[in-house]
Design an enzyme around this catalytic site. Structure first.
Site, PDB file in Angstrom:
ATOM      1  CG  ASN A  67      -1.951   1.109   1.116  1.00 37.54           C
ATOM      2  OD1 ASN A  67      -1.664   2.031   0.439  1.00 37.54           O
ATOM      3  ND2 ASN A  67      -2.585   1.236   2.294  1.00 37.54           N
TER       4      ASN A  67
ATOM      5  NE  ARG B  72      -6.648   0.654   0.418  1.00 49.78           N
ATOM      6  CZ  ARG B  72      -6.707   1.733   1.117  1.00 49.78           C
ATOM      7  NH1 ARG B  72      -5.707   2.304   1.928  1.00 49.78           N
ATOM      8  NH2 ARG B  72      -7.856   2.379   1.173  1.00 49.78           N
TER       9      ARG B  72
ATOM     10  CG  HIS C  10     -13.611   2.681   3.583  1.00 49.87           C
ATOM     11  ND1 HIS C  10     -14.482   3.500   4.198  1.00 49.87           N
ATOM     12  CD2 HIS C  10     -12.256   2.971   3.683  1.00 49.87           C
ATOM     13  CE1 HIS C  10     -13.470   4.668   4.994  1.00 49.87           C
ATOM     14  NE2 HIS C  10     -12.307   4.279   4.633  1.00 49.87           N
TER      15      HIS C  10
ATOM     16  CG  ASN D 142      -9.068   8.799  10.911  1.00 45.85           C
ATOM     17  OD1 ASN D 142      -9.530   9.501  11.859  1.00 45.85           O
ATOM     18  ND2 ASN D 142      -7.914   9.266  10.342  1.00 45.85           N
ATOM     19  N   GLY D 143     -11.444   7.035   9.044  1.00 49.01           N
ATOM     20  CA  GLY D 143     -12.583   7.116   7.616  1.00 49.01           C
ATOM     21  C   GLY D 143     -13.521   6.448   7.889  1.00 49.01           C
TER      22      GLY D 143
ATOM     23  NE  ARG E 187     -11.798  11.446   5.816  1.00 44.91           N
ATOM     24  CZ  ARG E 187     -11.308  10.129   5.210  1.00 44.91           C
ATOM     25  NH1 ARG E 187     -11.971   9.786   4.133  1.00 44.91           N
ATOM     26  NH2 ARG E 187     -10.600   9.327   5.618  1.00 44.91           N
TER      27      ARG E 187
ATOM     28  CB  ILE F  16     -15.115   3.235  15.847  1.00 42.68           C
ATOM     29  CG1 ILE F  16     -14.010   4.692  15.845  1.00 42.68           C
ATOM     30  CG2 ILE F  16     -16.264   3.817  16.807  1.00 42.68           C
ATOM     31  CD1 ILE F  16     -14.696   5.773  15.389  1.00 42.68           C
TER      32      ILE F  16
ATOM     33  CG  ASN G 184     -11.621  -2.050  19.085  1.00 43.24           C
ATOM     34  OD1 ASN G 184     -11.291  -3.009  19.412  1.00 43.24           O
ATOM     35  ND2 ASN G 184     -10.899  -1.465  18.137  1.00 43.24           N
TER      36      ASN G 184
ATOM     37  CD  GLU H 209      -9.031  -1.607   4.092  1.00 38.93           C
ATOM     38  OE1 GLU H 209      -8.692  -1.046   5.100  1.00 38.93           O
ATOM     39  OE2 GLU H 209      -9.441  -0.881   3.112  1.00 38.93           O
TER      40      GLU H 209
HETATM   41  P1  AMP Z   1      -8.947   2.764  11.629  1.00 41.84           P
HETATM   42  O1  AMP Z   1      -8.737   3.898  10.746  1.00 41.84           O
HETATM   43  O2  AMP Z   1      -9.694   1.348  11.048  1.00 41.84           O
HETATM   44  O3  AMP Z   1      -7.538   2.261  12.042  1.00 41.84           O
HETATM   45  O4  AMP Z   1      -9.593   3.100  12.974  1.00 41.84           O
HETATM   46  C1  AMP Z   1      -8.888   4.093  13.872  1.00 41.84           C
HETATM   47  C2  AMP Z   1      -9.704   5.094  14.842  1.00 41.84           C
HETATM   48  O5  AMP Z   1     -10.310   3.897  15.597  1.00 41.84           O
HETATM   49  C3  AMP Z   1      -9.231   5.516  15.999  1.00 41.84           C
HETATM   50  O6  AMP Z   1      -8.875   6.999  15.444  1.00 41.84           O
HETATM   51  C4  AMP Z   1     -10.286   5.451  17.027  1.00 41.84           C
HETATM   52  O7  AMP Z   1     -11.099   6.687  17.049  1.00 41.84           O
HETATM   53  C5  AMP Z   1     -10.791   4.300  16.741  1.00 41.84           C
HETATM   54  N1  AMP Z   1     -10.448   3.245  17.841  1.00 41.84           N
HETATM   55  C6  AMP Z   1      -9.368   2.287  17.965  1.00 41.84           C
HETATM   56  N2  AMP Z   1      -9.449   1.538  19.055  1.00 41.84           N
HETATM   57  C7  AMP Z   1     -10.546   1.866  19.740  1.00 41.84           C
HETATM   58  C8  AMP Z   1     -11.280   1.660  20.897  1.00 41.84           C
HETATM   59  N3  AMP Z   1     -10.561   0.450  21.538  1.00 41.84           N
HETATM   60  N4  AMP Z   1     -12.066   2.140  21.221  1.00 41.84           N
HETATM   61  C9  AMP Z   1     -12.946   3.133  20.598  1.00 41.84           C
HETATM   62  N5  AMP Z   1     -12.195   3.412  19.380  1.00 41.84           N
HETATM   63  C10 AMP Z   1     -11.187   3.158  18.861  1.00 41.84           C
END
Ligand code: AMP
Length: 401
Positions: free
Chosen positions: A7, A94, A183, A214-215, A244, A334, A337, A387
């Site tokens: 990537n 990717r 995505h 994050n996205g 965003r 998010i 988790n 991914e």
């Molecule tokens: P990703 O882009 O899939 O890596 O997700 C990143 C985002 O997931 C982070 O900016 C957090 O807002 C959220 N995140 C990661 N771990 C947790 C957790 N244990 N509880 C709540 N949000 C989480």
């Protein structure tokens, strides 16, 4: 068979080498700050095992070629996880944006490189970095098949009524302005995983996949084909994300220009980097937001409410798109988790057949978990996305076809 997944971004390269006999990760790594005064490479051997080991290099990394050569020297050779480059059977890349040209993973040749270069105006932040990485990988592995797995491809099955904006039609004809969706590799992966764990043929499976990282984006899949999605011509539209905004009134650009003298570039920056959760409460990470809510921070509570309310509106509208929904699937940082976000995102949907079991929802596992009650008409699942593995699987499938 060993598949290297790459990537390549504008100033970074992420990679993972998979042994596809058991889909284990032999090594992974991240080259960062390419082209800056000081760069770094973090290389992890057997990262998912108790034999995990890591090497960190700090040095200037002038360009993608230097970065990729450093990584290849750690992957292959005396101390590498493979002894020789020839042990790598395929490379999967990717790609964020494939425009309207790519509906499936595709073997890379010169014409594919040209097509992806044509899409640069639609993805100026992503496609140049992808192409730089692909050029180097093709030079370093000249005899190895290379495959592009494109984030927009899964959404190429959207019908025109879902992908067209209600704008003058010549904008579509001249500039291909339409909804593309992003995505896609993640939505496709978790949708297929859900069908598999539920024992349903994917071609007959209807689901709503909710990617909240994050996205953030959401996709409606009908009979195994994407039929609608929340992101648009760029990955800005739709849900509320870390930084965003998601949906806003399109008149906002001219309003801010008139009232604050902001340029189009300034508004773009604000909508992409200073909005979303961060715009509302100063924090873009959901973990920080929960910690702030626990201390009584009202803005953090507002950010959580705005995001989960938008999720709920989109889920309900995609239920209307699909009619029959077999599953709603939460995934990404998010989605995987955060039980509070999941719970609030399906609030008030009981009468539409969506009921979650709060005790199960509170569990933390790294494998697929059904969080709906036994009598919920629509099953609700948490399914970890992967991914890189999806790209490795698609790459393997294509070169074996
Ligand atoms: P990703 O882009 O899939 O890596 O997700 C990143 C985002 O997931 C982070 O900016 C957090 O807002 C959220 N995140 C990661 N771990 C947790 C957790 N244990 N509880 C709540 N949000 C989480």
């Amino acid at each position: 068979m060993k598949v290297l997944v790459i990537n390549s971004g504008s100033s970074s390269i992420k990679y993972q080498l998979f042994d596809m006999t058991d889909e284990s990760v032999l090594c992974s790594g991240l080259v960062e700050r390419i082209g800056e005064d000081m760069g770094s490479l973090t290389h992890k051997v057997a990262p998912d095992t108790d034999r995990a080991d890591r090497i960190v290099l700090e040095q200037p990394i002038a360009d993608h070629e230097v970065g990729m050569r450093l990584a290849i020297d750690l992957i292959c050779g005396e101390k590498g996880v493979v002894k020789d480059k020839s042990e790598i059977s395929a490379v999967g890349h990717r790609i964020v944006h494939g425009g309207e040209s790519f509906h499936h993973p595709t073997l890379v040749d010169d014409s594919v490189m040209e097509e992806l270069a044509k899409v640069i105006p639609l993805a100026p932040l992503h496609n140049p970095g992808h192409l730089a990485g692909m050029r180097v990988a093709r030079a370093l592995f000249p005899t190895v098949p290379q495959v592009v797995v494109i984030d927009t491809a899964y959404h190429q099955t959207l019908p025109p009524k879902a992908y067209m904006y209600a704008l003058p039609y010549d904008l579509y004809e001249e500039l291909r302005i339409r909804r593309y969706g992003f995505h896609g590799t993640s939505h496709c992966f978790v949708a297929k995983e859900a069908a598999r764990v539920m024992g349903r043929p994917f071609e007959e499976f209807n689901c709503i996949t909710v990617h909240l990282g994050n996205g953030c984006s959401m996709t409606a899949t009908e009979n195994g084909r994407a039929v609608d999605t929340s992101m648009g011509i760029t990955p800005l539209e739709g849900l509320v994300m870390g930084t965003r905004s998601g949906d806003v009134d399109a008149a906002l650009h001219s309003f801010l220009h008139r009232s604050r003298g902001m340029t189009p570039e300034e508004v773009d920056f604000m909508l992409n980097k200073e909005s979303g959760l961060k715009g509302l409460c100063g924090m873009g990470d959901m973990r920080d937001i929960h910690a702030a809510i626990a201390k009584g921070d009202e803005r953090a509570r507002l950010a959580l409410d705005v995001q989960t309310y938008r999720n709920r509106k989109y889920i309900a509208s995609f239920m209307g798109v699909l009619g029959r929904v077999d599953a709603i699937i939460f995934t990404a940082g998010i989605g995987e988790n955060d039980s509070v976000v999941r719970s609030k995102s399906v609030e008030n949907l009981e009468r539409f057949g969506v009921k979650i079991d709060e005790k199960i929802n509170d569990q933390r596992v790294s494998t697929p978990l059904r969080i709906s009650t036994d009598d919920s008409e629509v099953q609700v699942w948490v399914i970890p996305t992967n991914e890189e593995l999806a790209i490795a699987r698609e790459t393997k499938a294509l070169i074996e076809a």
